[in-house]
Design an enzyme around this catalytic site. Structure first.
Site, PDB file in Angstrom:
ATOM      1  N   HIS A  93       0.828  -1.218   0.000  1.00 52.80           N
ATOM      2  CA  HIS A  93       0.000   0.000   0.000  1.00 52.80           C
ATOM      3  C   HIS A  93       0.855   1.258   0.000  1.00 52.80           C
ATOM      4  CE1 HIS A  93      -1.833  -2.956   2.978  1.00 52.80           C
ATOM      5  NE2 HIS A  93      -2.685  -3.020   1.962  1.00 52.80           N
ATOM      6  N   HIS A  95       1.140   4.382   2.192  1.00 57.76           N
ATOM      7  CA  HIS A  95       0.738   4.873   3.506  1.00 57.76           C
ATOM      8  C   HIS A  95       0.914   6.386   3.570  1.00 57.76           C
ATOM      9  CE1 HIS A  95       0.290   1.049   6.027  1.00 57.76           C
ATOM     10  NE2 HIS A  95       0.502   0.627   4.789  1.00 57.76           N
ATOM     11  N   HIS A 111      -3.210   3.813   5.864  1.00 55.51           N
ATOM     12  CA  HIS A 111      -3.263   3.840   4.399  1.00 55.51           C
ATOM     13  C   HIS A 111      -3.576   5.245   3.896  1.00 55.51           C
ATOM     14  CE1 HIS A 111      -4.220  -0.747   4.037  1.00 55.51           C
ATOM     15  NE2 HIS A 111      -3.111  -0.489   4.678  1.00 55.51           N
ATOM     16  N   HIS A 119     -11.263   0.770   3.637  1.00 55.43           N
ATOM     17  CA  HIS A 119     -10.256  -0.065   2.985  1.00 55.43           C
ATOM     18  C   HIS A 119     -10.950  -1.060   2.051  1.00 55.43           C
ATOM     19  CE1 HIS A 119      -6.639  -2.370   2.364  1.00 55.43           C
ATOM     20  NE2 HIS A 119      -7.296  -3.462   2.669  1.00 55.43           N
ATOM     21  N   HIS A 128      -9.311   2.791  -0.218  1.00 54.23           N
ATOM     22  CA  HIS A 128      -8.354   3.877  -0.016  1.00 54.23           C
ATOM     23  C   HIS A 128      -7.615   4.140  -1.324  1.00 54.23           C
ATOM     24  CE1 HIS A 128      -8.140   2.086   4.297  1.00 54.23           C
ATOM     25  NE2 HIS A 128      -9.041   3.049   4.265  1.00 54.23           N
ATOM     26  N   ASP A 131      -4.650   1.861  -1.657  1.00 55.70           N
ATOM     27  CA  ASP A 131      -4.807   0.404  -1.725  1.00 55.70           C
ATOM     28  C   ASP A 131      -4.356  -0.131  -3.082  1.00 55.70           C
ATOM     29  OD1 ASP A 131      -5.876   0.472   0.799  1.00 55.70           O
ATOM     30  OD2 ASP A 131      -7.964   0.299   0.148  1.00 55.70           O
ATOM     31  N   HIS A 170       3.791  -5.696   3.485  1.00 52.48           N
ATOM     32  CA  HIS A 170       3.394  -6.381   4.718  1.00 52.48           C
ATOM     33  C   HIS A 170       3.794  -7.848   4.714  1.00 52.48           C
ATOM     34  CE1 HIS A 170       0.807  -3.136   6.406  1.00 52.48           C
ATOM     35  NE2 HIS A 170       0.814  -2.739   5.150  1.00 52.48           N
ATOM     36  N   ARG A 187       4.540  -4.733   9.126  1.00 55.30           N
ATOM     37  CA  ARG A 187       5.150  -4.028   7.980  1.00 55.30           C
ATOM     38  C   ARG A 187       6.584  -4.521   7.852  1.00 55.30           C
ATOM     39  NH1 ARG A 187       2.349   1.911   9.271  1.00 55.30           N
ATOM     40  NH2 ARG A 187       0.279   0.990   9.540  1.00 55.30           N
TER      41      ARG A 187
HETATM   42 CU    CU Z   1       0.108  -1.154   4.215  1.00 50.20          CU
HETATM   43 ZN    ZN Z   2      -6.420   0.508   2.650  1.00 49.52          ZN
END
Ligand code: CU
Ligand code: ZN
Length: 197
Positions: A93, A95, A111, A119, A128, A131, A170, A187
């Site tokens: 993602h 962030h 995010h 999400h 998001h 995403d 992740h 993460r």
């Molecule tokens: Cu993430």
């Molecule tokens: Zn998200």
């Protein structure tokens, strides 16, 4: 003529002095310097290329390098992330905060979500703006990424600008449903998106 000039000078000097006194006595604090000129038309420029050097987080062995370029409708994110468990799928993602300094990369925040959506999947329904689909590692633990993130910009300083945000990988796959982050686990790599040119 000389007499007239003297008269004008006498008139001018006290007038100026009283103006200064008035300014000094005004209740508003006197500005320390002239107010800045109206902002020139130099908004944050659009970028042609940005980069995120992905560094290990949460004591992982994951690292990589991603290049971001503007394309029609969004930003292309491409590059390689290695050191992943072989043949796995991993949440990936944008962030919100371009700060990867925490050992677990929690400093990168949630995010990237300037449109205040839940999400979800980048392909279907509300999600998001940060995403993206899970990345997939090959048998050597290397993920070759080449994805188009729609609805965002590179540079310009607006709410959808990716510059100064972070890319995060992740430990687990994103289920594209669990709030607020798809249950993707720790993460394992984080990189700040920085303009190259
Ligand atoms: Cu993430
Ligand atoms: Zn998200």
């Amino acid at each position: 003529m000389p007499a007239h000039r003297t008269f004008r000078r006498l008139l001018t000097v006290p007038t100026l002095a009283s103006a200064l006194v008035l300014a000094a006595c005004s209740s508003a604090p006197a500005p320390k310097s002239l107010p800045p000129a109206a902002p020139a038309a130099v908004a944050t420029p659009m970028a042609q290329e940005a980069q995120a050097i992905m560094r290990s987080a949460s004591a992982s062995l994951v690292s990589g390098k991603l290049t971001l370029t503007p394309v029609q409708g969004g930003v292309r994110i491409a590059g390689i992330v290695g050191g992943l468990p072989a043949s796995g799928r991993f949440g990936f993602h944008v962030h919100e905060t371009g700060d990867c300094s925490a050992v677990d990369a929690s400093s990168a925040g949630g995010h990237f979500n300037p449109t205040h959506q839940p999400h979800g999947s980048a392909k279907i329904g509300a999600h998001h703006l940060g995403d993206m689909d899970n990345i997939v590692a090959d048998a050597e633990g290397v993920a070759r990424i080449d994805t188009l993130l729609g609805g965002v910009l590179l540079g310009g300083g607006g709410s959808t600008d990716l510059v100064g945000r972070a890319l995060v990988v992740h430990a687990n796959p994103d289920d594209y449903a669990t709030q607020p982050a798809g249950n993707a686990g720790p993460r394992v790599a984080c990189g700040v998106i920085k303009v190259i040119r």
